[in-house]
Design a protein around this motif. Structure first.
Motif, PDB file in Angstrom:
ATOM      1  N   ARG A 693      49.403  92.580  31.771  1.00 38.52           N
ATOM      2  CA  ARG A 693      48.728  91.279  31.791  1.00 38.52           C
ATOM      3  C   ARG A 693      48.393  90.864  33.222  1.00 38.52           C
ATOM      4  O   ARG A 693      47.355  90.264  33.475  1.00 38.52           O
ATOM      5  CB  ARG A 693      49.606  90.227  31.113  1.00 38.52           C
ATOM      6  CG  ARG A 693      49.826  90.487  29.621  1.00 38.52           C
ATOM      7  CD  ARG A 693      50.636  89.372  28.977  1.00 38.52           C
ATOM      8  NE  ARG A 693      49.901  88.117  29.012  1.00 38.52           N
ATOM      9  CZ  ARG A 693      48.980  87.734  28.124  1.00 38.52           C
ATOM     10  NH1 ARG A 693      48.661  88.553  27.116  1.00 38.52           N
ATOM     11  NH2 ARG A 693      48.361  86.587  28.225  1.00 38.52           N
ATOM     12  N   ASP A 698      44.787  92.462  28.203  1.00 43.65           N
ATOM     13  CA  ASP A 698      45.371  91.593  27.185  1.00 43.65           C
ATOM     14  C   ASP A 698      45.697  92.426  25.960  1.00 43.65           C
ATOM     15  O   ASP A 698      44.955  92.455  24.978  1.00 43.65           O
ATOM     16  CB  ASP A 698      44.391  90.463  26.837  1.00 43.65           C
ATOM     17  CG  ASP A 698      45.032  89.424  25.921  1.00 43.65           C
ATOM     18  OD1 ASP A 698      46.267  89.471  25.787  1.00 43.65           O
ATOM     19  OD2 ASP A 698      44.305  88.606  25.343  1.00 43.65           O
ATOM     20  N   ALA A 732      52.222  88.148  22.225  1.00 41.94           N
ATOM     21  CA  ALA A 732      52.005  89.502  22.742  1.00 41.94           C
ATOM     22  C   ALA A 732      53.098  90.464  22.319  1.00 41.94           C
ATOM     23  O   ALA A 732      53.022  91.654  22.613  1.00 41.94           O
ATOM     24  CB  ALA A 732      51.906  89.469  24.269  1.00 41.94           C
ATOM     25  N   GLN A 869      41.522  90.036  30.148  1.00 45.90           N
ATOM     26  CA  GLN A 869      41.782  88.609  30.006  1.00 45.90           C
ATOM     27  C   GLN A 869      40.731  87.816  30.762  1.00 45.90           C
ATOM     28  O   GLN A 869      40.197  88.254  31.778  1.00 45.90           O
ATOM     29  CB  GLN A 869      43.167  88.271  30.590  1.00 45.90           C
ATOM     30  CG  GLN A 869      44.306  88.873  29.809  1.00 45.90           C
ATOM     31  CD  GLN A 869      45.641  88.446  30.395  1.00 45.90           C
ATOM     32  OE1 GLN A 869      45.672  87.559  31.209  1.00 45.90           O
ATOM     33  NE2 GLN A 869      46.703  89.088  29.939  1.00 45.90           N
TER      34      GLN A 869
END
Length: 935
Positions: A693, A698, A732, A869
């Motif tokens: 991340r 992501d 996640a 992301q």
């Protein structure tokens, strides 16, 4: 403590004897000189009284001429003394032309004494110099009289014979003066005049040059005076310039020789160790400064409370090693060319150079023609701003000390300081490297070898013993009741017990054997050079007897017993790994059957004992980071992008290599290590997810749980703490549980899974359709996704029944707003068929096998199939965001209609900037993937 350098020999003793005789010779010479000068004055006075006083017009100019002739024009330092070059021969020739010879002798004593006192000499050296000049002048007058044959010399000028007489007189006076001062010069240079650094071949030629030049100039002045007196007065001034320039050049060459010596010292000191630096520094200091005592005080880098040891040795070279850490000294000047605009009273600002002067400074208004004369001078050795020592030079007699010597001393001490600091840094680096090399192969607590050293020595011994026809054996040792001692008396007492056991083992083996601590309370002994396995068994029995005795700690006897296992090469194993494994098994056999030691027996080998051994080693494996994770990508069929990974554990066993889960997970589930094991795996997986991340990827991570995890009521809290610790959103993380485990204690499992879903963690049922399934669990809203077992997926295209099961599972899951992951996808045809059935995600060899963390991270960076992301690497393009599918979705940031996502506001791959490329079919596989063996 003063020590002489290693180079001291009989030659030094001989030189010392010569130097001891030199002062006696000088005292005898200086005792005779006043007598000879007094005799010369008396004889000259008698002749002067007989002949009468010369005219005042001749006597008046003769007096200042004699004074000016004795004033120093150029001053050079020779050894510890100063050699002043003057115009004495010229003044003698002019004086002989003005007044009779006896009056020249009478004038030489007061004029020489006055000139040297004006120049700054002390009274006694000035008087001795006057005696030398008076004696030489008397001899010169006698030589001139002999040439003239009794005729009056001033009256005979400008006769050729008169010119020859004054020339002879000048040469005799100059040579005799030089010869009378030569003993002191050689004593100052210690009979080692560095002629190789001068522009001439010998000291005699060097000194004869000014004598001949002054004589020639004096004759030229005398000849010019007979022609024109004005020219005669200007001629010395015109000729003095080149002479002074020549002498200054000589002094410059001498000073340059000193700087060359400093540079040579710097080259010799480079890369030298500390004793060599001290030796070279002493030798170079003696060469440069001609000191009678060279004391180099070196302070230890380790701070202690002892005071420095001061040395008063008069040896030519000596060293003092001090054991005190000094206080911070003044700032050391930067290296470079010595400054020219430095005052004589403070030649080097910033250097704490101390010197003991023999005489008081000159009174105000009185010009000091000569530098100060000292008996001792010292300069600090600095490493940065820390003083590490001091160099002290001592002289038996007062020694001339100029600003140039101050500058050379400062540069020399700076060179020595840097060499010492460099030598200490290199010594420290070598010591650290040796300690690190030792620590890499030894246990810090007991000092025994560790597993790495044991493996290396065992492999080497097995190769060596194979050449000699002999063999080796391995004895594994495990303490039986050590955990009770550790838990009851504390870890400190446990450490002392381990140290006592280690000492017993060290004393109980032969010199060629190797004893090592493998970790915890586990030891190993490598027995070398055996001809029969019975020797190894005897060694094991002896060690068992040694270890069964009580360990007395603080007067309390502690019963510490041990179980030993023996494996011999080649009977019980052909490699060190096999020996370790089989000795480990034999040790556990001894532990459970209660003999103190046992040799490995393949016929009585029980696999359960091996599992027990694995469980015992797993505790250290968890704390020692021996568990590693591989990650298998999961690809979203609709976009063809990697949306998540499944974490698959491996055990990097130090003896058995890489172990798959089937080899140790069953043993863990039957032990009390399940919770620690699960926390360790979760920690690694979340660390990896946080790293992805942070890099802008992501993706989610899935971790498998066991049935015993569902009975741990602390699991939701532990998971929440780990998520906060590593700053990973709950959505996640996906926790996978088999349907059989969920059905073992349905009420407890559902309650725990509900708490996990409350904090936002996703729940998946693994291997769906292979266990005791209950379709009611799909209605309990405790799941987020269903994973279809690979046994159905692989036969999707060949078995109609399997195809029906897969299709029904996908339809049933979608009906309950659950997503579907198909496992075991190994071909493109399977991937296309699953896409046609509207499966959500796939994983298998076709999309990528399990790979280590670095390899997966590199693949994600090189691949375009990993979602990014928002705000990480690229700005979201609203036009490129894919539209949601007609059916509701909840996986990885997607929400079902009319419901609020648990991770609201967190962008997922469907709502963030990671977009599907135009023209990519739903069943398209991601970018180039490396093929790996299936997990």
């Amino acid at each position: 403590m003063s020590t002489k350098p290693p180079s001291a020999s009989s030659d030094h003793a001989t030189q010392g004897d010569e130097r001891s005789r030199s002062p006696r010779s000088l005292r005898a010479l200086y005792g005779v000189l006043p007598l000879t000068s007094a005799a010369a004055v008396v004889v000259a006075a008698l002749y002067a009284a007989r002949d009468g006083r010369p005219a005042w017009d001749a006597l008046a100019p003769a007096l200042p001429v004699c004074v000016l002739g004795q004033l120093p024009v150029v001053i050079r330092r020779i050894g510890r003394n100063l050699d002043d070059l003057n115009l004495g021969e010229i003044s003698l020739i002019i004086a002989l032309a003005l007044v009779p010879g006896p009056w020249v002798v009478l004038l030489s004593l007061p004029t020489t004494l006055g000139a040297h006192l004006v120049a700054g000499h002390r009274p006694l050296p000035a008087l001795l110099r006057a005696a030398v000049v008076t004696t030489s002048t008397g001899a010169a007058v006698l030589a001139a009289a002999a040439v003239m044959g009794g005729r009056d010399l001033p009256a005979a000028l400008p006769d050729t014979r008169a010119f020859a007489a004054v020339a002879v007189a000048a040469m005799v006076c100059g040579i005799l003066t030089w010869l009378l001062t030569l003993p002191s010069t050689f004593a100052a240079t210690r009979s080692r005049w560095p002629v190789h650094r001068m522009p001439h071949d010998s000291l005699a030629i060097l000194r004869m040059q000014p004598i001949v030049a002054n004589t020639a100039l004096g004759l030229l002045v005398l000849a010019a005076a007979s022609w024109n007196p004005v020219v005669a007065l200007a001629l010395p001034l015109a000729a003095a310039g080149p002479g002074i320039g020549h002498y200054r050049r000589l002094r410059s060459l001498e000073e340059r020789g000193h700087w060359d010596e400093v540079n040579t010292a710097a080259r010799e000191l480079a890369d030298a160790d500390e004793p060599t630096v001290v030796m070279i520094a002493q030798r170079k200091a003696e060469t440069l400064f001609h000191a009678d005592s060279t004391v180099l005080t070196i302070w230890s880098p380790v701070p202690t409370d002892t005071a420095p040891t001061e040395s008063t040795s008069t040896d030519t070279t000596s060293a003092t090693t001090d054991q005190r850490a000094p206080a911070t000294a003044e700032r050391h000047p930067s290296p470079g060319t010595p400054p020219e605009d430095v005052r004589q009273e403070d030649p080097l600002p910033g250097r704490d150079t101390r010197r003991q002067e023999e005489r008081q400074p000159a009174p105000p208004g009185r010009r000091r023609w000569l530098p100060s004369r000292i008996r001792e001078v010292s300069a600090p050795l600095l490493a940065g701003e820390e003083q590490i020592g001091v160099l002290t030079l001592g002289f038996r007699r007062p020694t001339a000390w100029r600003r140039h010597e101050e500058q050379v001393l400062a540069a020399f001490t700076q060179t020595v300081s840097r060499a010492l600091a460099h030598a200490r840094l290199e010594a420290h680096a070598r010591q650290v490297a040796e300690e690190q090399a030792h620590d890499a192969g030894h246990d810090w607590l007991t000092g025994l070898g560790n597993r790495r050293l044991l493996m290396a020595r065992a492999a080497a011994e097995m190769r060596r013993q194979a050449e000699t026809g002999r063999s080796v054996a391995l004895v594994m040792i495990d303490l039986d009741r050590f955990k009770i001692i550790n838990d009851t008396l504390g870890h400190s007492a446990g450490d002392r017990v381990l140290q006592a056991v280690a000492e017993r083992l060290r004393r109980g083996i032969r010199a060629d054997d190797v004893v090592a601590r493998l970790g915890g309370d586990e030891f190993a002994v490598l027995v070398t050079g055996i001809d029969d396995p019975a020797q190894a068994e005897a060694t094991a029995a002896e060690l068992a007897d040694v270890l069964c005795r009580d360990v007395v700690m603080d007067g309390i006897p502690l019963a510490v017993e041990a179980s030993l296992g023996v494996a011999c090469h080649p009977q019980d194993g052909s490699t060190i790994e096999e020996l370790l494994k089989h000795a480990d098994i034999a040790m556990y056999q001894a532990k459970h059957s209660h003999p103190r030691w046992r040799r490995f027996d393949a016929g009585s080998h029980d696999p359960s004992l091996e599992r027990l051994a694995l469980v015992a080693e797993l505790r250290s494996a968890i704390s020692g980071n021996e568990l590693v994770l591989n990650y298998q990508p999961q690809v979203e069929l609709r976009t063809g992008r990697i949306s998540g990974v499944e974490a698959l554990v491996r055990w990097k066993h130090p003896r058995r290599g890489m172990l798959t889960p089937e080899m140790f997970v069953p043993a863990i589930e039957q032990s009390g290590l399940v919770q620690d094991f699960t926390k360790a795996i979760l920690e690694q997986a979340l660390v990896a997810c946080a790293g992805w991340r942070a890099s802008g990827f992501d993706i989610t991570v899935s971790v498998n749980l066991s049935a015993r995890n569902l009975l741990n009521t602390e699991l939701p809290g532990d998971v929440a703490k780990l998520l906060v610790k590593h700053d990973v959103p709950a959505a996640a993380l996906t926790l996978e549980i088999t349907e059989t485990a969920m059905m073992s204690d349905k009420r407890t499992a559902y309650r725990l899974l509900g708490k996990l879903r409350e904090i936002g963690v996703r729940i998946a049922v693994d291997d769906f359709g292979t266990g005791f399934s209950s379709l009611t669990m799909l209605q309990e809203r405790i799941l987020d996704e269903v994973k279809v077992d690979q046994s159905f997926v692989r036969k999707l295209l060949v078995e109609q029944g399997d195809a029906a099961i897969v299709s029904a599972t996908i339809h049933l899951a979608h009906t309950h707003n659950l997503q579907v992951v198909a496992e075991g996808v190994e071909t493109a045809e399977l991937m296309a068929a699953l896409a046609a059935l509207r499966c959500d995600f796939v994983q298998g060899l076709h999309t990528g096998a399990a790979m280590p963390l670095p390899e997966l991270t590199a693949y994600l960076r090189a691949s375009e199939s990993a979602p990014r992301q928002a705000g990480r690497h690229e700005r979201p393009d609203p036009a490129a965001v894919p539209q949601a599918a007609p059916r509701p979705q909840t996986r990885r940031g997607l929400t079902s209609p009319g419901t609020q996502p648990r991770d609201a506001g967190r962008p997922g791959p469907e709502s963030g900037p990671a977009t599907r490329r135009e023209g990519v079919p739903r069943q398209a596989r991601p970018g180039p993937l490396r093929r790996h063996p299936h997990r």
